[in-house]
Design an enzyme around this catalytic site. Structure first.
Site, PDB file in Angstrom:
ATOM      1  N   GLY A 190      40.804  36.665  47.411  1.00  0.00           N
ATOM      2  CA  GLY A 190      40.566  37.488  46.227  1.00  0.00           C
ATOM      3  C   GLY A 190      41.356  37.055  45.006  1.00  0.00           C
ATOM      4  CB  SER A 231      39.106  32.036  46.283  1.00  0.00           C
ATOM      5  OG  SER A 231      39.997  33.110  46.015  1.00  0.00           O
ATOM      6  CG  ASN A 235      34.890  41.312  54.184  1.00  0.00           C
ATOM      7  OD1 ASN A 235      34.467  42.462  54.191  1.00  0.00           O
ATOM      8  ND2 ASN A 235      36.186  41.020  54.282  1.00  0.00           N
ATOM      9  CD  GLU A 295      39.548  35.479  55.465  1.00  0.00           C
ATOM     10  OE1 GLU A 295      38.572  35.230  54.749  1.00  0.00           O
ATOM     11  OE2 GLU A 295      39.979  36.624  55.630  1.00  0.00           O
ATOM     12  CD  GLU A 336      41.123  42.668  51.659  1.00  0.00           C
ATOM     13  OE1 GLU A 336      40.131  43.287  52.077  1.00  0.00           O
ATOM     14  OE2 GLU A 336      41.031  41.672  50.902  1.00  0.00           O
ATOM     15  CE  LYS A 351      37.398  41.123  50.918  1.00  0.00           C
ATOM     16  NZ  LYS A 351      38.520  40.466  50.280  1.00  0.00           N
ATOM     17  CG  HIS A 367      40.286  40.925  56.253  1.00  0.00           C
ATOM     18  ND1 HIS A 367      41.003  41.267  55.125  1.00  0.00           N
ATOM     19  CD2 HIS A 367      39.379  40.012  55.862  1.00  0.00           C
ATOM     20  CE1 HIS A 367      40.517  40.595  54.097  1.00  0.00           C
ATOM     21  NE2 HIS A 367      39.536  39.821  54.513  1.00  0.00           N
TER      22      HIS A 367
HETATM   23  P1  PGA Z   1      37.449  36.390  48.841  1.00  0.00           P
HETATM   24  O1  PGA Z   1      37.689  37.245  50.182  1.00  0.00           O
HETATM   25  O2  PGA Z   1      36.315  35.442  49.113  1.00  0.00           O
HETATM   26  O3  PGA Z   1      37.112  37.398  47.794  1.00  0.00           O
HETATM   27  O4  PGA Z   1      38.729  35.647  48.560  1.00  0.00           O
HETATM   28  C1  PGA Z   1      37.675  36.624  51.429  1.00  0.00           C
HETATM   29  C2  PGA Z   1      37.966  37.616  52.516  1.00  0.00           C
HETATM   30  O5  PGA Z   1      38.639  38.625  52.253  1.00  0.00           O
HETATM   31  O6  PGA Z   1      37.559  37.445  53.658  1.00  0.00           O
END
Ligand code: PGA
Length: 261
Positions: free
Chosen positions: A175, A215, A12, A169, A99, A14, A97
């Protein structure tokens, strides 16, 4: 229970990389990632670069996914791009997601409409679900997973649900560099599969793929992908580094080989 599910590694990206940066990056990635047809590697770039990348993409190695899509096929919805417009470019779309849920206030009803719209338009939804830290600390994790999952899968047939992908998740792990412990992931994934079984029956639960995200990097990926019930990873930050991402793909390939032996 023997498992025929294909491991998926999803990157992803982003809101990163403009057209030329993404094209450069894909070039590097295609050199770093070996041709691993026993697993599925899916890239989720921003919507602007989907079209140019689709021309450049080595389809033996990668598939494309969209990070979002609107549930109305067309109309007066300023700023939106519909699933109907994405369906000749992508195999997958992320829905729900964290976000989208937390920055853009999307609720379970929106997630449910997006899942249905994706399915109607021939795109496989990757439904993301997970608890916040507060919810985990107050013992609500299972309730949250249950609510987000049942809302997301509402109105689907068992066959449609079986083809879907769920990404567990935990919000606190996204993140932050603070990944979940493998036993927490195992427990959550088993719970999700069990819920799918209650909703649609055991056959659907055996088919649906469930990933972990939060992460994931080249050092910790194997601890998650090796979990018996885990079908891969949704990778954010580490997917922006072609060497790290290629290593994660290699880990997944090795696990898949073992599962097929
Ligand atoms: P990350 O993001 O690996 O940077 O924690 C995962 C995601 O948002 O799907």
């Amino acid at each position: 229970m023997r498992n025929n599910r294909k491991i998926m590694i999803a990157g992803n990206w982003k809101e990163h990389m403009d057209v030329s940066t993404a094209s450069h990056f894909l070039h590097r990635l295609q050199e770093s990632v070996a041709n691993r047809q026993s697993i599925e590697v899916v890239l989720f770039p921003n919507v602007l670069v989907l079209q140019p990348l689709s021309v450049q993409l080595d389809r033996r190695k990668f598939r494309l996914g969209a990070q979002d899509g609107f549930y109305k096929d067309a109309g007066a919805y300023t700023g939106e791009v519909s699933m109907a417009m994405l369906n000749d470019l992508v195999h997958y779309v992320l829905v729900g997601h964290s976000e989208r849920r937390h920055v853009f206030n999307e609720n379970d009803d929106v997630a449910s409409k997006k899942v249905q719209s994706a399915v109607r338009n021939g795109i496989i939804p990757v439904l993301c679900i997970g608890e916040t830290l507060q919810e985990r600390l107050s013992g609500e994790t299972k309730q949250i997973l249950h609510n987000q999952l049942t809302a997301g899968l509402m109105h689907l047939t068992a066959r449609e649900a079986a083809a879907m992908v769920i990404a567990y998740e935990p919000v606190w792990a996204i993140g932050t560099g603070e990944f979940a412990k493998p036993d927490q992931v195992e427990e959550a994934i088993k719970y999700i599969r069990n819920q799918v079984s209650q909703l649609f029956g055991e056959r659907t639960a055996r088919h649906i793929r469930i990933l972990y995200g939060g992460s994931v990097d080249d050092h910790n990926a194997s601890a998650f992908i090796e979990l018996e019930d885990c079908d891969g990873a949704l990778v954010g930050g580490a997917s922006l580094n072609h060497e790290k991402f290629a290593k994660i793909v290699d880990v997944a390939f090795k696990v898949q080989q073992k599962r097929m032996d």
